[in-house]
Design a protein around this motif. Structure first.
Motif, PDB file in Angstrom:
ATOM      1  N   ILE A  15       5.619   4.035  14.960  1.00 25.64           N
ATOM      2  CA  ILE A  15       5.645   4.313  13.692  1.00 25.64           C
ATOM      3  C   ILE A  15       5.173   3.562  12.261  1.00 25.64           C
ATOM      4  O   ILE A  15       4.534   4.058  11.084  1.00 25.64           O
ATOM      5  CB  ILE A  15       7.302   4.585  12.441  1.00 25.64           C
ATOM      6  CG1 ILE A  15       8.792   5.324  13.645  1.00 25.64           C
ATOM      7  CG2 ILE A  15       7.678   5.008  11.324  1.00 25.64           C
ATOM      8  CD1 ILE A  15       7.477   6.640  13.978  1.00 25.64           C
ATOM      9  N   ASN A  16       4.774   1.965  12.750  1.00 19.83           N
ATOM     10  CA  ASN A  16       4.450   1.597  11.103  1.00 19.83           C
ATOM     11  C   ASN A  16       3.072   2.032  11.621  1.00 19.83           C
ATOM     12  O   ASN A  16       2.140   2.083  13.052  1.00 19.83           O
ATOM     13  CB  ASN A  16       4.341  -0.061  11.701  1.00 19.83           C
ATOM     14  CG  ASN A  16       5.964  -0.904  11.498  1.00 19.83           C
ATOM     15  OD1 ASN A  16       6.797   0.067  11.039  1.00 19.83           O
ATOM     16  ND2 ASN A  16       6.504  -1.600  12.137  1.00 19.83           N
ATOM     17  N   ILE A  18       1.403   4.803  11.100  1.00 21.13           N
ATOM     18  CA  ILE A  18       0.901   6.271  10.755  1.00 21.13           C
ATOM     19  C   ILE A  18       0.906   6.028   9.486  1.00 21.13           C
ATOM     20  O   ILE A  18       0.254   7.114   9.034  1.00 21.13           O
ATOM     21  CB  ILE A  18       2.148   7.145  11.722  1.00 21.13           C
ATOM     22  CG1 ILE A  18       1.227   6.241  13.609  1.00 21.13           C
ATOM     23  CG2 ILE A  18       1.864   8.207  11.090  1.00 21.13           C
ATOM     24  CD1 ILE A  18       2.312   7.183  14.000  1.00 21.13           C
ATOM     25  N   GLU A  19       2.270   6.599   8.220  1.00 21.02           N
ATOM     26  CA  GLU A  19       2.156   6.534   6.679  1.00 21.02           C
ATOM     27  C   GLU A  19       0.665   5.862   5.745  1.00 21.02           C
ATOM     28  O   GLU A  19       1.361   4.869   5.226  1.00 21.02           O
ATOM     29  CB  GLU A  19       3.172   6.702   6.078  1.00 21.02           C
ATOM     30  CG  GLU A  19       4.315   7.989   7.324  1.00 21.02           C
ATOM     31  CD  GLU A  19       5.806   7.629   6.946  1.00 21.02           C
ATOM     32  OE1 GLU A  19       5.845   7.143   5.674  1.00 21.02           O
ATOM     33  OE2 GLU A  19       6.495   8.632   7.618  1.00 21.02           O
ATOM     34  N   THR A  20      -0.307   6.081   6.567  1.00 16.92           N
ATOM     35  CA  THR A  20      -1.259   5.370   5.959  1.00 16.92           C
ATOM     36  C   THR A  20      -1.522   6.498   4.323  1.00 16.92           C
ATOM     37  O   THR A  20      -1.312   7.076   4.678  1.00 16.92           O
ATOM     38  CB  THR A  20      -2.016   4.897   6.466  1.00 16.92           C
ATOM     39  OG1 THR A  20      -3.405   5.645   7.080  1.00 16.92           O
ATOM     40  CG2 THR A  20      -1.912   3.682   7.526  1.00 16.92           C
ATOM     41  N   ILE A  21      -2.350   5.651   3.663  1.00 16.19           N
ATOM     42  CA  ILE A  21      -2.597   6.144   2.800  1.00 16.19           C
ATOM     43  C   ILE A  21      -4.007   7.890   3.012  1.00 16.19           C
ATOM     44  O   ILE A  21      -3.628   8.345   2.346  1.00 16.19           O
ATOM     45  CB  ILE A  21      -3.240   5.595   1.564  1.00 16.19           C
ATOM     46  CG1 ILE A  21      -2.134   4.229   1.011  1.00 16.19           C
ATOM     47  CG2 ILE A  21      -3.941   6.279   0.249  1.00 16.19           C
ATOM     48  CD1 ILE A  21      -2.791   3.862   0.052  1.00 16.19           C
ATOM     49  N   VAL A  23      -3.817   9.067   6.192  1.00 15.64           N
ATOM     50  CA  VAL A  23      -3.263  10.234   6.647  1.00 15.64           C
ATOM     51  C   VAL A  23      -2.426  10.999   5.550  1.00 15.64           C
ATOM     52  O   VAL A  23      -2.467  11.911   5.345  1.00 15.64           O
ATOM     53  CB  VAL A  23      -1.810   9.551   7.514  1.00 15.64           C
ATOM     54  CG1 VAL A  23      -1.294  10.484   7.807  1.00 15.64           C
ATOM     55  CG2 VAL A  23      -2.695   8.940   8.527  1.00 15.64           C
ATOM     56  N   LEU A  24      -1.969  10.044   5.258  1.00 15.62           N
ATOM     57  CA  LEU A  24      -1.092  11.192   3.416  1.00 15.62           C
ATOM     58  C   LEU A  24      -2.072  11.892   2.582  1.00 15.62           C
ATOM     59  O   LEU A  24      -1.575  12.952   2.088  1.00 15.62           O
ATOM     60  CB  LEU A  24       0.389   9.799   2.569  1.00 15.62           C
ATOM     61  CG  LEU A  24       0.729   9.752   3.185  1.00 15.62           C
ATOM     62  CD1 LEU A  24       1.782   8.162   1.993  1.00 15.62           C
ATOM     63  CD2 LEU A  24       1.930  10.309   3.939  1.00 15.62           C
ATOM     64  N   LYS A  25      -3.044  11.128   2.047  1.00 22.57           N
ATOM     65  CA  LYS A  25      -3.629  12.025   1.268  1.00 22.57           C
ATOM     66  C   LYS A  25      -4.708  12.953   2.784  1.00 22.57           C
ATOM     67  O   LYS A  25      -4.912  14.490   1.597  1.00 22.57           O
ATOM     68  CB  LYS A  25      -5.271  11.338   0.765  1.00 22.57           C
ATOM     69  CG  LYS A  25      -5.041  10.297  -0.159  1.00 22.57           C
ATOM     70  CD  LYS A  25      -6.393   9.322  -0.441  1.00 22.57           C
ATOM     71  CE  LYS A  25      -5.620   8.729  -1.529  1.00 22.57           C
ATOM     72  NZ  LYS A  25      -7.349   7.849  -1.840  1.00 22.57           N
ATOM     73  N   VAL A  27      -2.638  15.145   4.558  1.00 21.55           N
ATOM     74  CA  VAL A  27      -1.436  15.881   4.911  1.00 21.55           C
ATOM     75  C   VAL A  27      -1.347  17.063   3.846  1.00 21.55           C
ATOM     76  O   VAL A  27      -1.266  18.200   4.166  1.00 21.55           O
ATOM     77  CB  VAL A  27      -0.042  15.047   4.516  1.00 21.55           C
ATOM     78  CG1 VAL A  27       0.953  15.814   4.284  1.00 21.55           C
ATOM     79  CG2 VAL A  27      -0.072  13.971   5.523  1.00 21.55           C
ATOM     80  N   THR A  28      -1.310  16.900   2.005  1.00 18.82           N
ATOM     81  CA  THR A  28      -1.833  17.874   1.589  1.00 18.82           C
ATOM     82  C   THR A  28      -2.801  19.784   1.982  1.00 18.82           C
ATOM     83  O   THR A  28      -2.137  20.352   1.651  1.00 18.82           O
ATOM     84  CB  THR A  28      -1.539  17.544  -0.199  1.00 18.82           C
ATOM     85  OG1 THR A  28      -0.506  16.685  -0.534  1.00 18.82           O
ATOM     86  CG2 THR A  28      -1.418  18.820  -0.995  1.00 18.82           C
TER      87      THR A  28
END
Length: 99
Positions: A15-16, A18-21, A23-25, A27-28
């Motif tokens: 899990i560590n 994966i949720e990087t900035i 990636v999150l940018k 997603v939307t």
């Protein structure tokens, strides 16, 4: 030793990291695109049509790589019956069965 009767124990994904900035940018916009595709798919009376188009269009593109050129119209006209199709169309439709 491999035993087909015993399921393979797949390790959990890390899990560590994966949720990087970055990636999150992404997603939307991806979620918006999927929502738009879902809305278009609901307009089809037969939603399987959308899924069935993909192999035909892919077979056209794949056959063009080998210099086998046909039209999209010919592929759709002869999809179910290739008896009157030209050789390029028959060959392109053979690619569809490989998917």
């Amino acid at each position: 030793m491999f035993n087909p009767e015993v399921p393979y124990d797949i390790p959990a994904l890390p899990i560590n990291g994966i949720e990087t900035i970055e990636v999150l940018k992404k997603v939307t916009p991806a979620a918006r695109s999927l929502t738009a595709l879902n809305q278009v798919a609901r307009l089809f009376t037969n939603q399987n049509l959308l899924v069935n188009l993909i192999p035909i269009l892919e077979s056209k593109s794949s056959s063009e790589i080998e210099n086998i050129v046909t039209t999209t119209d010919a592929l759709f006209q002869h999809d179910s019956d290739t008896s009157n199709a030209d050789s390029a169309t028959k060959e392109a439709l053979r690619y569809k069965t490989w998917f």
